[in-house]
Design a protein around this motif. Structure first.
Motif, PDB file in Angstrom:
ATOM      1  N   ASN A 177      51.309  62.489  58.754  1.00 38.51           N
ATOM      2  CA  ASN A 177      50.625  61.283  58.836  1.00 38.51           C
ATOM      3  C   ASN A 177      51.271  60.697  57.425  1.00 38.51           C
ATOM      4  O   ASN A 177      52.267  61.332  56.315  1.00 38.51           O
ATOM      5  CB  ASN A 177      49.632  61.591  57.674  1.00 38.51           C
ATOM      6  CG  ASN A 177      48.565  60.817  56.911  1.00 38.51           C
ATOM      7  OD1 ASN A 177      49.084  59.512  57.187  1.00 38.51           O
ATOM      8  ND2 ASN A 177      48.275  61.290  56.481  1.00 38.51           N
ATOM      9  N   VAL A 178      52.151  59.393  57.693  1.00 37.85           N
ATOM     10  CA  VAL A 178      52.754  58.787  57.038  1.00 37.85           C
ATOM     11  C   VAL A 178      52.617  57.480  57.148  1.00 37.85           C
ATOM     12  O   VAL A 178      52.167  56.449  58.032  1.00 37.85           O
ATOM     13  CB  VAL A 178      54.706  58.695  57.525  1.00 37.85           C
ATOM     14  CG1 VAL A 178      55.175  58.048  56.506  1.00 37.85           C
ATOM     15  CG2 VAL A 178      55.308  60.708  57.532  1.00 37.85           C
ATOM     16  N   PRO A 179      52.215  57.052  56.215  1.00 43.64           N
ATOM     17  CA  PRO A 179      51.234  55.864  56.113  1.00 43.64           C
ATOM     18  C   PRO A 179      52.040  54.201  56.345  1.00 43.64           C
ATOM     19  O   PRO A 179      53.925  54.087  55.565  1.00 43.64           O
ATOM     20  CB  PRO A 179      50.590  55.806  54.694  1.00 43.64           C
ATOM     21  CG  PRO A 179      50.600  56.550  53.908  1.00 43.64           C
ATOM     22  CD  PRO A 179      52.097  57.666  54.911  1.00 43.64           C
ATOM     23  N   ASN A 180      51.663  53.187  56.403  1.00 47.48           N
ATOM     24  CA  ASN A 180      52.367  51.758  56.072  1.00 47.48           C
ATOM     25  C   ASN A 180      52.941  51.510  54.627  1.00 47.48           C
ATOM     26  O   ASN A 180      51.700  52.380  53.947  1.00 47.48           O
ATOM     27  CB  ASN A 180      51.632  51.274  56.923  1.00 47.48           C
ATOM     28  CG  ASN A 180      51.654  51.045  58.453  1.00 47.48           C
ATOM     29  OD1 ASN A 180      52.642  51.974  59.116  1.00 47.48           O
ATOM     30  ND2 ASN A 180      50.392  50.307  59.270  1.00 47.48           N
ATOM     31  N   PHE A 364      51.093  50.073  44.740  1.00 49.21           N
ATOM     32  CA  PHE A 364      52.846  49.861  44.624  1.00 49.21           C
ATOM     33  C   PHE A 364      52.975  51.900  44.202  1.00 49.21           C
ATOM     34  O   PHE A 364      54.585  51.599  44.522  1.00 49.21           O
ATOM     35  CB  PHE A 364      52.787  49.372  43.046  1.00 49.21           C
ATOM     36  CG  PHE A 364      52.903  48.073  42.742  1.00 49.21           C
ATOM     37  CD1 PHE A 364      52.270  47.212  43.929  1.00 49.21           C
ATOM     38  CD2 PHE A 364      52.957  46.893  41.668  1.00 49.21           C
ATOM     39  CE1 PHE A 364      52.225  46.216  44.419  1.00 49.21           C
ATOM     40  CE2 PHE A 364      53.350  45.554  41.926  1.00 49.21           C
ATOM     41  CZ  PHE A 364      53.220  45.155  43.764  1.00 49.21           C
ATOM     42  N   GLN A 365      52.140  52.299  43.597  1.00 50.10           N
ATOM     43  CA  GLN A 365      52.406  53.416  43.600  1.00 50.10           C
ATOM     44  C   GLN A 365      53.016  54.421  45.024  1.00 50.10           C
ATOM     45  O   GLN A 365      53.571  55.603  44.228  1.00 50.10           O
ATOM     46  CB  GLN A 365      51.795  54.607  42.526  1.00 50.10           C
ATOM     47  CG  GLN A 365      51.993  54.542  40.869  1.00 50.10           C
ATOM     48  CD  GLN A 365      50.354  54.664  40.084  1.00 50.10           C
ATOM     49  OE1 GLN A 365      49.690  55.835  40.597  1.00 50.10           O
ATOM     50  NE2 GLN A 365      50.858  54.439  38.797  1.00 50.10           N
ATOM     51  N   ASN A 366      51.681  54.629  46.060  1.00 45.99           N
ATOM     52  CA  ASN A 366      51.563  55.246  47.009  1.00 45.99           C
ATOM     53  C   ASN A 366      52.181  54.458  48.104  1.00 45.99           C
ATOM     54  O   ASN A 366      52.036  55.261  49.313  1.00 45.99           O
ATOM     55  CB  ASN A 366      50.528  55.301  46.809  1.00 45.99           C
ATOM     56  CG  ASN A 366      50.026  56.455  45.658  1.00 45.99           C
ATOM     57  OD1 ASN A 366      50.635  57.217  45.198  1.00 45.99           O
ATOM     58  ND2 ASN A 366      48.971  55.940  44.814  1.00 45.99           N
ATOM     59  N   TYR A 367      52.237  53.425  48.115  1.00 45.77           N
ATOM     60  CA  TYR A 367      52.808  52.781  49.879  1.00 45.77           C
ATOM     61  C   TYR A 367      53.700  52.144  49.832  1.00 45.77           C
ATOM     62  O   TYR A 367      53.394  51.275  49.754  1.00 45.77           O
ATOM     63  CB  TYR A 367      51.151  52.669  50.956  1.00 45.77           C
ATOM     64  CG  TYR A 367      50.545  52.537  50.086  1.00 45.77           C
ATOM     65  CD1 TYR A 367      49.929  54.168  51.744  1.00 45.77           C
ATOM     66  CD2 TYR A 367      48.794  53.841  49.281  1.00 45.77           C
ATOM     67  CE1 TYR A 367      49.106  54.911  51.355  1.00 45.77           C
ATOM     68  CE2 TYR A 367      48.334  54.083  49.226  1.00 45.77           C
ATOM     69  CZ  TYR A 367      48.342  55.444  50.518  1.00 45.77           C
ATOM     70  OH  TYR A 367      46.833  56.142  50.475  1.00 45.77           O
ATOM     71  N   ARG A 371      58.884  54.658  50.658  1.00 46.38           N
ATOM     72  CA  ARG A 371      58.010  56.195  50.392  1.00 46.38           C
ATOM     73  C   ARG A 371      58.241  56.586  51.939  1.00 46.38           C
ATOM     74  O   ARG A 371      58.579  57.728  52.202  1.00 46.38           O
ATOM     75  CB  ARG A 371      57.244  55.825  49.922  1.00 46.38           C
ATOM     76  CG  ARG A 371      57.397  56.246  48.368  1.00 46.38           C
ATOM     77  CD  ARG A 371      55.897  55.947  47.052  1.00 46.38           C
ATOM     78  NE  ARG A 371      54.976  57.218  48.081  1.00 46.38           N
ATOM     79  CZ  ARG A 371      54.881  58.209  46.738  1.00 46.38           C
ATOM     80  NH1 ARG A 371      55.346  58.455  45.235  1.00 46.38           N
ATOM     81  NH2 ARG A 371      54.666  59.346  47.153  1.00 46.38           N
ATOM     82  N   SER A 372      57.539  56.111  52.716  1.00 41.38           N
ATOM     83  CA  SER A 372      57.316  56.024  53.794  1.00 41.38           C
ATOM     84  C   SER A 372      58.463  56.242  55.388  1.00 41.38           C
ATOM     85  O   SER A 372      58.296  57.193  55.947  1.00 41.38           O
ATOM     86  CB  SER A 372      56.888  54.963  54.996  1.00 41.38           C
ATOM     87  OG  SER A 372      55.432  54.633  54.267  1.00 41.38           O
TER      88      SER A 372
END
Length: 403
Positions: A177-180, A364-367, A371-372
């Motif tokens: 599971n790797v989000p956009n 901003f912190q998570n997506y 990061r992906s």
């Protein structure tokens, strides 16, 4: 590490998939990896005007387009297949984007024959609503062909936690599971709304509710029409902006929805917005709405939240993390729930603004694409090294809650 991205189409008339492919390719290309994107010139009812059968350098990756025959998202390209037969063995791993496409199935088979590891991203096409749409054809194709190709994939890359659960319910275990994501710098300073007002003067001095997405049955515009009619009756200064391409000739039906709801005069259909004009639309908007029946993981939802807009989205958008973080209203898939949430935002503007501020920081912190990309490279390395994917699934699925 040499990575091949394969997608049947990358024209922006196909919605969010092309943007996700290009952004991931660029972000992964920054991480000491060589990324090639192979695709066709299909663009739904049109063709992309690009040089064919030659490499084009992009930011951190390169891309090659092949001529094709297509009918909307059904794509066949003999020159592309021939090229893959000659070159696919040069790559360490292949990442295929979308399912229920015969040309993708051929690539999967090539990987199996050449013993090349491959990853498949369904982009929401294995969601319950998507499987139920034209269900008979999909069931036959899935049982005869698609299921085996997915079972043989080294990983199935999903882009939302609910999508992971739905894919697992189909019997697949090798799920990461790797989000956009978004580029933070694109949303830190939005342009002046005046750019949008000049292009669409009817929207000036109105409370704008923005829908960004394709004009498509799964986007829930049949629900948005009566919901907006209810909102507009209570707040006459509201105006709905429906921004997105009409890929399948669905616009006449959508306009009928709003005409029947008696609010068509308060709706602007802008077509697809890009670049500064799209950013200006986000800056001009007061609220964002996504009434979808089904999404993999909506790029436009991320963009609305990153712009600091109070967002009303359905649980079909596969983003329960937004509700947990109190960064959006996540409502049931029905017009009354959508209308009530929009009315609540308009009735409590300070509360809505605070939610928009939380949304912006949450995204901003998570997506972000960086990061992906880091997570996907970890997955590729594990596959190539024949290591277990369990720890990578854990890292990816817990990313948002860990901040």
């Amino acid at each position: 590490m040499r990575i091949l991205f394969f997608t049947p189409y990358i024209g922006f008339n196909y919605g969010g998939i092309p943007k996700a492919v290009e952004e991931l390719a660029s972000a992964i290309g920054k991480l000491d990896a060589s990324v090639d994107v192979v695709t066709t010139d299909a663009n739904n009812l049109e063709k992309i005007s690009v040089p064919l059968k030659k490499w084009i350098d992009k930011k951190n990756y390169r891309i090659i387009y092949f001529p094709c025959w297509n009918r909307q998202d059904f794509v066949i390209s003999i020159p592309l297949i021939i090229w893959l037969c000659q070159h696919i063995h040069e790559y360490d791993i292949v990442h295929c984007h979308t399912v229920f496409a015969p040309i993708v199935l051929i690539v999967d088979w090539m990987c199996q024959y050449r013993h090349i590891p491959y990853v498949v991203t369904p982009h929401g096409m294995l969601e319950p609503w998507a499987l139920s749409y034209k269900a008979r054809k999909k069931q036959i194709y899935y049982n005869l062909l698609e299921k085996a190709a997915l079972q043989n994939a080294n990983a199935i890359h999903v882009i939302a936690s609910l999508e992971a659960s739905n894919v697992r319910s189909l019997g697949f275990q090798q799920i990461v599971n790797v989000p956009n994501g978004i580029h933070r710098q694109e949303f830190e300073y939005l342009p002046e709304p005046e750019i949008f007002y000049q292009q669409f003067p009817i929207t000036r001095n109105k409370s704008l509710i923005l829908f960004l997405g394709r004009i498509d049955p799964k986007k829930g515009l049949d629900l948005l029409a009566p919901a907006f009619a209810k909102v507009h009756d209570k707040f006459p200064q509201t105006h709905l902006v429906v921004a997105g391409p009409d890929n399948i000739g669905f616009m006449t039906t959508v306009q009928r929805y709003f005409r029947q709801a008696q609010c068509l005069d308060a709706v602007s259909f802008t077509g697809m917005l890009t670049g500064n004009l799209k950013s200006a639309a986000l800056a001009a908007a007061n609220l964002y709405v996504a009434p979808s029946y089904s999404e993999g993981f909506s790029m436009s939802v991320l963009e609305g939240m990153a712009s600091g807009l109070p967002c009303v989205i359905t649980n079909g958008c596969n983003f329960p993390e937004a509700a947990i973080a109190q960064a959006a209203y996540v409502v049931d898939i029905n017009s009354d729930a959508i209308a009530d949430a929009l009315i609540h935002c308009l009735s409590h503007p300070q509360q809505a603004k605070a939610m928009g501020d939380r949304a912006r920081e949450f995204i901003f912190q998570n997506y972000t694409w960086d990061r992906s990309a880091e997570k996907l490279v970890q997955v590729y390395q594990a596959i190539i090294s024949r290591n277990s994917l369990t720890e990578y699934f854990a890292i990816s699925s817990n990313s948002a809650s860990n901040g």
